[in-house]
Design an enzyme around this catalytic site. Structure first.
Site, short mmCIF file in Angstrom:
data_model
loop_
_atom_site.label_atom_id
_atom_site.label_comp_id
_atom_site.label_asym_id
_atom_site.label_seq_id
_atom_site.Cartn_x
_atom_site.Cartn_y
_atom_site.Cartn_z
CE LYS A 114 -72.63 -11.98 -49.02
NZ LYS A 114 -71.72 -11.40 -48.03
CE LYS A 196 -78.24 -6.63 -49.62
NZ LYS A 196 -77.27 -7.17 -48.67
CE LYS A 199 -70.35 -4.41 -49.56
NZ LYS A 199 -69.81 -3.76 -48.41
P1 TYM Z 1 -72.06 -5.13 -45.21
O1 TYM Z 1 -70.65 -4.75 -45.45
O2 TYM Z 1 -72.71 -6.05 -46.20
O3 TYM Z 1 -72.97 -3.85 -45.11
C1 TYM Z 1 -72.61 -2.78 -44.25
C2 TYM Z 1 -73.85 -2.16 -43.64
O4 TYM Z 1 -74.71 -1.64 -44.67
C3 TYM Z 1 -76.02 -2.15 -44.47
N1 TYM Z 1 -76.67 -2.29 -45.80
C4 TYM Z 1 -77.83 -1.74 -46.15
N2 TYM Z 1 -78.69 -0.97 -45.45
C5 TYM Z 1 -79.80 -0.53 -46.11
N3 TYM Z 1 -80.08 -0.85 -47.40
C6 TYM Z 1 -79.24 -1.61 -48.13
N4 TYM Z 1 -79.52 -1.90 -49.39
C7 TYM Z 1 -78.04 -2.10 -47.50
N5 TYM Z 1 -77.01 -2.87 -47.92
C8 TYM Z 1 -76.17 -2.97 -46.87
C9 TYM Z 1 -75.84 -3.50 -43.78
O5 TYM Z 1 -76.99 -3.93 -43.11
C10 TYM Z 1 -74.69 -3.18 -42.84
O6 TYM Z 1 -75.17 -2.57 -41.66
N6 TYM Z 1 -71.60 -8.64 -41.75
C11 TYM Z 1 -71.63 -7.21 -41.94
C12 TYM Z 1 -70.39 -6.52 -41.43
C13 TYM Z 1 -70.05 -6.88 -40.03
C14 TYM Z 1 -70.66 -6.37 -38.86
C15 TYM Z 1 -69.99 -7.00 -37.78
C16 TYM Z 1 -71.70 -5.46 -38.63
C17 TYM Z 1 -69.08 -7.74 -39.65
N7 TYM Z 1 -69.05 -7.83 -38.28
C18 TYM Z 1 -70.35 -6.73 -36.44
C19 TYM Z 1 -72.04 -5.19 -37.30
C20 TYM Z 1 -71.38 -5.83 -36.22
C21 TYM Z 1 -71.76 -6.95 -43.43
O7 TYM Z 1 -71.39 -7.76 -44.23
O8 TYM Z 1 -72.22 -5.72 -43.74
#
Ligand code: TYM
Length: 333
Positions: A114, A196, A199
C-alpha cells in the site's frame, strides 16, 4: 468463553473475494452457533489510513452494515457495530503501540504494497494499522478470527503482541487463532490470476463486485484470463485462471472442485465460464434484492448499530480497564 471477532473496511464496493473469503464464513459460523459472543464490525478507523473522501466513507459505513445483514448476518446472533463508535478500539490501539516494534510493522506485506500506492505521502497510521487490528481482536479476548489469507500476517502480529503483553505485564489475553478456509481464502483477479482480487484494482473487470448486475457478471467472467490448453483442471501453478474459476464456482455452489472437474471434463472454456457466471448470479442476486430494503430502513439499521456499539463498549471497557491497570497508566482509585 469462545468469542469470535472480525471486521471489514468500508473502503468501497466489496468484491466477490470479500464475500467468499470472509462474509460467507461469518454467516456459516453464525449459523453453527458454537460461540458465546460474535463481534462483527465495520472497520472505519482502518479505512482512514489511506487517502479517502469523508462523505464517501460515511456512505460506505451504512452500506457495509446493510450488506452484512443482506448476506445473512443476524443482529440477534452477532453484535454488529461501527469500530469508531466504540472508542476503546483507538485507545487500545495506541496502548499496544508501545509494545510493537517499528521493524516488525515495516515487514508487513500489506504495508509494503500500500505504501507504494500512496500519492499524498504515507501516513503513520498505515504503518501502525496492524496494531490497531490487534487491538480490535484483543479487546474482546477473541479465541477465533475468521479472515481471508491476506490477513494472516496481521493475525500473526496480533498473536505476537498478545504473547508479548502477557509476558511483560502478566496473563491478560487469549492467543487468538486465525480461521482461514481451505477453499476461497484467496480469490484471484480475473485479469491477472496471480494477483488477489482487490476492491482497489483500477481495472474494473478484474473483480466481480457484490453489486454487479447479471450482464456485467457474465461479461466479466467471459473475459476472465485463462490459458490455451482447453482443460478444466485445478492446477494453481500452471493454470491459475481456470483454478480460480473452479474455486469461485465451488464456493458459490458448495460442489467440490474434484466434482466440478469431472462434470466439465468434456466441456470447453466457453460453456464452463457460462456455468461459473450463473453460479455467481444465483448467489448474488438474492443478496442484492435484500440489500436495498435494509439500507433504506434507516431507523432499523441505526437501532441495530446503536445496540451493537453499546454492547461492544461494555466488553471493550472491561478489557481496556484491565489493560491500563496492568500497564500502570492512570491512577488507582
Ligand atoms: P479487508 O476489508 O481488506 O477485507 C475484508 C475481508 O475480506 C478478505 N478478502 C479476501 N478473501 C479472499 N479473497 C480475496 N481476494 C479477498 N480480499 C479480501 C480479507 O482477508 C478480510 O477477511 N484489516 C482487515 C479488517 C480488520 C479486521 C480486524 C479483520 C480490521 N480489524 C480485526 C479481522 C479482525 C481488512 O482490511 O480487511
Amino acid at each position: 468463553m469462545k468469542t469470535i471477532v472480525t471486521g471489514i473496511q468500508p473502503s468501497g464496493r466489496l468484491t466477490l473475494g470479500n464475500y467468499l473469503g470472509a462474509i460467507k464464513n461469518f454467516v456459516e459460523l453464525q449459523n453453527k452457533g458454537e460461540y458465546d459472543e460474535f463481534m462483527v464490525f465495520i472497520a472505519d478507523l482502518h479505512a482512514i489510513t489511506v487517502s479517502y473522501q469523508p462523505t464517501e466513507l460515511r456512505k460506505h459505513i451504512r452500506e457495509l452494515a446493510a450488506l452484512y445483514l443482506a448476506c445473512g448476518l443476524d443482529e440477534n446472533k452477532v453484535t454488529l457495530f461501527v469500530q469508531s463508535e466504540v472508542h476503546q478500539h483507538a485507545e487500545i490501539g495506541y496502548l499496544l503501540q508501545s509494545i510493537a516494534y517499528i521493524g516488525e510493522l515495516e515487514r508487513m506485506t500489506q504495508y509494503k504494497d500500500k505504501k507504494q500506492k500512496q500519492v499524498e505521502g504515507v501516513s503513520s497510521s498505515l504503518l501502525t494499522y496492524p496494531v490497531l487490528m490487534a487491538g480490535d481482536i484483543l479487546l474482546y479476548n477473541a479465541s477465533c478470527v475468521p479472515v481471508g489469507l491476506d490477513q494472516k500476517q496481521h493475525l500473526e502480529l496480533a498473536r505476537t503482541l498478545a504473547e508479548r503483553f502477557n509476558n511483560k505485564f502478566g496473563e491478560t489475553f487469549n492467543i487468538p487463532e486465525p480461521l482461514i478456509k481451505k477453499v476461497g481464502a484467496k480469490i484471484m483477479s480475473l485479469q491477472d490470476p496471480t494477483k488477489k482480487m482487490s476492491k482497489s484494482d483500477p481495472l474494473e473487470k478484474a473483480a466481480i463486485y457484490l453489486d454487479d448486475d447479471e450482464n456485467t457478471i457474465r461479461k466479466k467472467i467471459a473475459s476472465a484470463v485463462t490459458d490455451s490448453d482447453g482443460l478444466i483442471k485445478y492446477d494453481e501453478k500452471n493454470k491459475p485462471g481456470i483454478s480460480n474459476l473452479l474455486t469461485i464456482m465451488s464456493c458459490c455452489t458448495g460442489e467440490s472442485i474434484a466434482s466440478l472437474e469431472e462434470r466439465f471434463k468434456n466441456s470447453g472454456y466457453g460453456d464452463f465460464k457460462k456455468a461459473v457466471a450463473e453460479s455467481i448470479i444465483n448467489l448474488l442476486i438474492p443478496i442484492q434484492q435484500k440489500y436495498l430494503s435494509i439500507l433504506n430502513d434507516k431507523e432499523k439499521l441505526d437501532k441495530i448499530l446503536d445496540d451493537g456499539a453499546m454492547k461492544a463498549s461494555y466488553f471493550a471497557q472491561k478489557t481496556l480497564s484491565k489493560v491500563k491497570r496492568k500497564m500502570g497508566v492512570g491512577r488507582v482509585k
